[in-house]
Design a protein around this motif. Structure first.
Motif, PDB file in Angstrom:
ATOM      1  N   SER A 166      88.996   6.915  57.249  1.00  0.00           N
ATOM      2  CA  SER A 166      88.210   7.675  56.274  1.00  0.00           C
ATOM      3  C   SER A 166      88.033   9.094  56.790  1.00  0.00           C
ATOM      4  O   SER A 166      88.237   9.378  57.974  1.00  0.00           O
ATOM      5  N   THR A 167      87.643   9.988  55.905  1.00  0.00           N
ATOM      6  CA  THR A 167      87.464  11.383  56.290  1.00  0.00           C
ATOM      7  C   THR A 167      86.067  11.606  56.863  1.00  0.00           C
ATOM      8  O   THR A 167      85.076  11.116  56.319  1.00  0.00           O
ATOM      9  N   ALA A 168      86.009  12.372  57.946  1.00  0.00           N
ATOM     10  CA  ALA A 168      84.728  12.774  58.543  1.00  0.00           C
ATOM     11  C   ALA A 168      84.626  14.300  58.449  1.00  0.00           C
ATOM     12  O   ALA A 168      85.489  15.003  58.980  1.00  0.00           O
ATOM     13  N   ARG A 246      88.849   5.380  63.616  1.00  0.00           N
ATOM     14  CA  ARG A 246      88.288   4.974  62.331  1.00  0.00           C
ATOM     15  C   ARG A 246      88.187   6.130  61.335  1.00  0.00           C
ATOM     16  O   ARG A 246      88.112   5.913  60.124  1.00  0.00           O
ATOM     17  N   GLN A 247      88.190   7.369  61.833  1.00  0.00           N
ATOM     18  CA  GLN A 247      88.000   8.531  60.965  1.00  0.00           C
ATOM     19  C   GLN A 247      88.974   9.637  61.363  1.00  0.00           C
ATOM     20  O   GLN A 247      89.511   9.654  62.469  1.00  0.00           O
TER      21      GLN A 247
END
Length: 272
Positions: A166-168, A246-247
């Motif tokens: 996912s984007t952070a 994760r990001q």
């Protein structure tokens, strides 16, 4: 000063005629549809490239000196063509193959001595507009996750499928800062111009992490190209496929006065 005016007028007329002749030949004889393919547009920088070629320069050096960056380019020399019809016939008989490439967009030429005409055609190197940065980032994320979903072989190491990233926003800020740093200072390195490491830059951007990684690229104009290049590099590919990440955040920056024009950074992280 006055003596130069007729020469400049004559040169401009010859150039315009040559451009028209090449465009007519491409659609009339070389198989390109006028309805689906825009005509080549004259580039002052390619006019300069043609002049430099006529005076003995190489194509790469001429493009560098003129400040024209091309994805692909080619040049031809025509002798004894005194009008548009003659240029058109030269193209029709001898140069349809290379000049019919639909990716070519720009043209420039130069009339030398002894009836020589130098013509340069090119596909320009076009970078994404900054206003499309969010869409470009989404596309890189999509392509990165596509590789993770299928698994990938990075060099000699096979990685199994990994969870989607996912984007952070903080990682995106760190990526943008490093891309801008490379573009502004015309360098390519994981070490910032201030000596910073990827982990230091990510922390500076406000991201709390237990693990971090970074991919960089330059001189690549599309999301598809940049992800393909990363997947072809064992180190960068391993970052993409590391399951513990994760990001991610990704960003590009452009400086047309720099060597590589466009610079990319993709930062990966795992929260604590």
């Amino acid at each position: 000063m006055c003596a130069a005016v007729p020469l400049l007028f004559w040169t401009t007329t010859v150039l315009a005629n040559a451009v028209r002749a090449v465009n007519r030949a491409r659609t009339a004889y070389c198989g390109l549809s006028r309805a689906s393919h825009a005509p080549l547009t004259e580039s002052r920088k390619l006019n300069e490239v043609a002049s430099l070629l006529a005076h003995g320069g190489s194509l790469d050096e001429a493009e560098r000196r003129a400040g024209y960056r091309a994805v692909r380019s080619l040049w031809i020399r025509i002798t004894g063509a005194t009008d548009e019809a003659a240029v058109e016939q030269w193209v029709r008989r001898r140069f349809c193959g290379p000049l019919a490439d639909p990716r070519l967009r720009n043209i420039g030429d130069y009339r030398g001595g002894k009836g020589e005409l130098w013509i340069v055609v090119a596909q320009p190197f076009i970078t994404p507009p900054e206003r499309d940065a969010a869409a470009v980032s989404r596309r890189v994320l999509q392509l990165t996750n596509r590789a993770r979903a299928h698994g990938w072989t990075c060099g000699r190491r096979r990685f199994p499928p990994a969870p989607a990233l996912s984007t952070a926003p903080a990682l995106t800020r760190a990526a943008l800062a490093h891309s801008r740093d490379m573009a502004a200072h015309d360098f390519f390195s994981h070490t910032g111009s201030d000596g910073s490491s990827p982990g230091e830059r990510v922390t500076r951007a406000g991201y709390l992490w237990s693990e971090v990684g970074e991919n960089i690229a330059s001189g690549v104009s599309t999301p598809r190209q940049v992800v393909a290049d990363w997947l072809a590099s064992p180190y960068h590919c391993a970052n993409i496929m590391t399951a513990s990440f994760r990001q991610m955040g990704v960003a590009f920056a452009v400086n047309r006065d720099s060597r590589d024009v466009i610079y990319w950074t993709e930062d990966f992280g795992a929260p604590p």
